[in-house]
Design an enzyme around this catalytic site. Structure first.
Site, PDB file in Angstrom:
ATOM      1  N   TYR A   1     -37.676  -7.569 -34.309  1.00 25.11           N
ATOM      2  CA  TYR A   1     -38.507  -7.454 -33.096  1.00 25.11           C
ATOM      3  C   TYR A   1     -37.987  -6.342 -32.185  1.00 25.11           C
ATOM      4  CZ  TYR A   1     -39.758  -8.253 -28.220  1.00 25.11           C
ATOM      5  OH  TYR A   1     -40.140  -8.056 -26.915  1.00 25.11           O
TER       6      TYR A   1
ATOM      7  N   LYS B   1     -56.238  -7.874 -29.546  1.00 23.85           N
ATOM      8  CA  LYS B   1     -56.607  -8.279 -30.907  1.00 23.85           C
ATOM      9  C   LYS B   1     -56.824  -9.788 -31.006  1.00 23.85           C
ATOM     10  CE  LYS B   1     -54.669  -7.573 -35.573  1.00 23.85           C
ATOM     11  NZ  LYS B   1     -53.493  -7.033 -36.293  1.00 23.85           N
ATOM     12  N   LEU B   2     -56.348 -10.509 -30.007  1.00 23.41           N
ATOM     13  CA  LEU B   2     -56.367 -11.982 -30.030  1.00 23.41           C
ATOM     14  C   LEU B   2     -55.719 -12.504 -31.306  1.00 23.41           C
ATOM     15  CD1 LEU B   2     -59.821 -12.866 -28.384  1.00 23.41           C
ATOM     16  CD2 LEU B   2     -57.564 -12.689 -27.313  1.00 23.41           C
TER      17      LEU B   2
ATOM     18  N   GLY C   1     -49.386 -10.005 -20.107  1.00 26.86           N
ATOM     19  CA  GLY C   1     -50.536  -9.114 -19.899  1.00 26.86           C
ATOM     20  C   GLY C   1     -51.625  -9.786 -19.083  1.00 26.86           C
TER      21      GLY C   1
ATOM     22  N   PRO D   1     -34.528 -28.132 -30.015  1.00 23.02           N
ATOM     23  CA  PRO D   1     -33.542 -27.477 -30.876  1.00 23.02           C
ATOM     24  C   PRO D   1     -32.792 -26.346 -30.167  1.00 23.02           C
ATOM     25  CG  PRO D   1     -35.752 -26.672 -31.386  1.00 23.02           C
ATOM     26  CD  PRO D   1     -35.895 -27.623 -30.241  1.00 23.02           C
TER      27      PRO D   1
ATOM     28  N   ALA E   1     -54.596 -10.546 -22.988  1.00 21.56           N
ATOM     29  CA  ALA E   1     -54.872 -11.989 -23.087  1.00 21.56           C
ATOM     30  C   ALA E   1     -53.616 -12.776 -23.486  1.00 21.56           C
ATOM     31  CB  ALA E   1     -56.015 -12.271 -24.043  1.00 21.56           C
TER      32      ALA E   1
ATOM     33  N   ASP F   1     -57.690  -3.739 -31.996  1.00 18.53           N
ATOM     34  CA  ASP F   1     -56.299  -3.494 -32.383  1.00 18.53           C
ATOM     35  C   ASP F   1     -55.812  -2.165 -31.784  1.00 18.53           C
ATOM     36  OD1 ASP F   1     -53.941  -3.033 -33.845  1.00 18.53           O
ATOM     37  OD2 ASP F   1     -54.786  -3.940 -35.662  1.00 18.53           O
TER      38      ASP F   1
ATOM     39  N   THR G   1     -38.517  -4.156 -23.379  1.00 12.45           N
ATOM     40  CA  THR G   1     -37.596  -5.285 -23.247  1.00 12.45           C
ATOM     41  C   THR G   1     -36.130  -4.872 -23.191  1.00 12.45           C
ATOM     42  OG1 THR G   1     -36.798  -7.233 -24.449  1.00 12.45           O
ATOM     43  CG2 THR G   1     -37.724  -5.495 -25.779  1.00 12.45           C
ATOM     44  N   ASP G   2     -35.334  -5.717 -22.556  1.00 13.64           N
ATOM     45  CA  ASP G   2     -33.876  -5.503 -22.520  1.00 13.64           C
ATOM     46  C   ASP G   2     -33.248  -5.592 -23.920  1.00 13.64           C
ATOM     47  OD1 ASP G   2     -34.175  -8.270 -22.910  1.00 13.64           O
ATOM     48  OD2 ASP G   2     -33.062  -8.853 -21.107  1.00 13.64           O
ATOM     49  N   GLU G   3     -33.977  -6.190 -24.869  1.00 12.76           N
ATOM     50  CA  GLU G   3     -33.372  -6.447 -26.187  1.00 12.76           C
ATOM     51  C   GLU G   3     -33.126  -5.167 -26.988  1.00 12.76           C
ATOM     52  OE1 GLU G   3     -34.818  -9.744 -28.369  1.00 12.76           O
ATOM     53  OE2 GLU G   3     -35.216 -10.924 -26.580  1.00 12.76           O
TER      54      GLU G   3
ATOM     55  N   LYS H   1     -39.569  -2.686 -31.042  1.00 17.74           N
ATOM     56  CA  LYS H   1     -39.805  -2.294 -29.644  1.00 17.74           C
ATOM     57  C   LYS H   1     -39.076  -0.995 -29.328  1.00 17.74           C
ATOM     58  CE  LYS H   1     -41.744  -4.146 -26.782  1.00 17.74           C
ATOM     59  NZ  LYS H   1     -43.186  -4.035 -26.377  1.00 17.74           N
TER      60      LYS H   1
ATOM     61  N   ARG I   1     -29.127 -15.394 -21.101  1.00 20.02           N
ATOM     62  CA  ARG I   1     -30.340 -14.609 -20.861  1.00 20.02           C
ATOM     63  C   ARG I   1     -30.534 -14.447 -19.357  1.00 20.02           C
ATOM     64  NH1 ARG I   1     -29.381 -13.883 -25.358  1.00 20.02           N
ATOM     65  NH2 ARG I   1     -30.710 -13.930 -27.213  1.00 20.02           N
TER      66      ARG I   1
END
Ligand code: NAD
Ligand code: TDX
Length: 321
Positions: free
Chosen positions: A143, A32-33, A14, A198, A10, A55, A119-121, A147, A207
């Site tokens: 983060y 899990k919303l 996804g 900002p 959701a 979850d 992710t690429d991060e 991951k 990016r």
């Protein structure tokens, strides 16, 4: 018909995957919303899917939900870098422990194919060139560290237990229904209201952008053809500085450049991400949404779907980080 469990279905990416799959598969969504999960994202396919609120870090629930699926795709995550800088606890819980619980449940259920969306991060910043899939992980933010932890757990389940799991790592996604905390929806919704935007630091961070629909097509290709235990990059087709991207958004919205507010930089802000996508292209992948078209359509979507994003806006509309 394939029976597919989509965790995190959701959220932004996804739910795109679920809407893409629903006509051709029997889909269960487990979500899990959290603040980022939104049942409205599944409205077009609500009658065709099963939805379970829960979850991915709950092994008891997973033992009931996971069995019987031919494919499990994990989009569930805490996904926003700035929130992980403020408080990383939910990131460690969902992105590491949650992935471990899910991999364990898939192993127990004998799930024939699993995809962990990442992710690429996880590689950290790269000043020039592009990362290959075997590059060392050097995440900068809580983060991306969480991951990377989840990816390594998933790959360890492949190596140790033979779990047929692939990991995908994509560039920055954009498109409709992205929570308005991320750069593009944050800037577009604020500019639509004539509010300042900002820009962190000098705006020269780079990016690589991919439309969320292309990302989801790539995830499905890996689900069908990916080699278990392997990582697949999903690169974007547009590499831009935040400054250039902001200029394009100002143009598309016919907004005044004086609305750009230079604010202090994000802590640990990665300068640039870039992925080599040869392995995915060898599976037959090609992006379909050119960046200029996709960006213009995305701006139009936010312009015409105020009722989706207005309730999600932060309480202090002028707050800049
Ligand atoms: P999102 O924040 O929009 O959605 C995340 C979803 O996961 C939400 O629906 C949320 O309710 C759900 N969720 C969170 N914790 C959960 C838990 N413990 N159990 C079950 N559900 C939970 O994120 P997104 O942008 O759609 O990203 C999806 C995935 O793609 C993430 O794994 C993210 O790391 C990865 N990814 C995203 C991007 C991007 O630019 N958006 C780029 C590369 C990779
Ligand atoms: O207000 C802002 N001002 C700003 O200058 C925001 C929200 C961001 N930025 C900058 C920071 C980044 O250099 O814009 C760039 C993009 O920021 P985000 O939209 O927060 O994305 P990013 O940090 O690059 O991470 C995203 O891509 C990889 C997703 O949020 C992750 O889930 C995904 O893994």
């Amino acid at each position: 018909m394939r029976r597919v469990l989509v965790t995190g279905g959701a959220g932004f990416a996804g739910s795109q995957y679920v809407r893409m799959l629903a006509p051709h598969a029997r889909v269960t969504v487990l979500d899990k919303l959290t603040y980022a999960g939104n049942p409205a994202n599944l409205a077009p396919v609500r009658d065709r899917i099963d939805f379970v609120r829960g979850d991915i870090a709950d092994p008891g629930l997973l033992a009931r939900v996971v069995p019987g699926h031919d494919l499990v795709v994990n989009f569930a995550a805490e996904s926003h870098v700035d929130r992980s800088i403020d408080d990383a606890s939910a990131f460690a819980r969902t992105n590491v422990l949650g992935v471990q619980a899910l991999m364990r449940a898939c192993l127990d259920a004998g799930t024939p194919k699993v995809v962990q969306v990442s992710t690429d991060e996880v590689y950290g910043s790269i000043p020039e060139g592009s990362w290959a899939e075997d590059a060392p992980l050097a995440p900068s933010s809580p983060y991306s560290a969480s991951k990377a932890g989840g990816d390594l757990i998933a790959l360890a389940y492949a190596r140790t237990h033979g779990l047929p799991v692939c990991v995908t790592r994509s560039g920055n996604n954009y498109g409709p229904r992205q929570y308005p905390e991320k750069l593009i929806p944050r800037f577009v919704t604020r500019l639509l209201d004539g509010l300042p935007v900002p820009l962190y630091g000098d705006g020269r961070n780079v990016r690589e952008w991919i439309h969320v629909a292309d990302h989801c097509r790539a995830v499905d290709l890996v689900a069908e053809r990916g080699e278990p235990g392997e990582v697949y990059h999903v690169p974007g087709d547009a590499e831009l500085t935040n400054l250039d991207l902001t200029r394009r958004l100002l143009e598309l919205l016919d907004a005044d450049p004086s609305l750009v507010e230079h604010v202090p930089d994000r802590k640990g802000h990665d300068l640039r991400y870039s992925l080599n996508g040869d392995r995915l292209r060898a599976l037959g992948y090609a992006p379909r949404v050119p960046f200029d078209e996709g960006l213009a359509e995305t701006v139009t979507w936010y312009r015409t779907h105020r009722s989706w994003w207005e309730p999600l806006r932060p309480a202090e509309p002028n707050a800049a980080r």
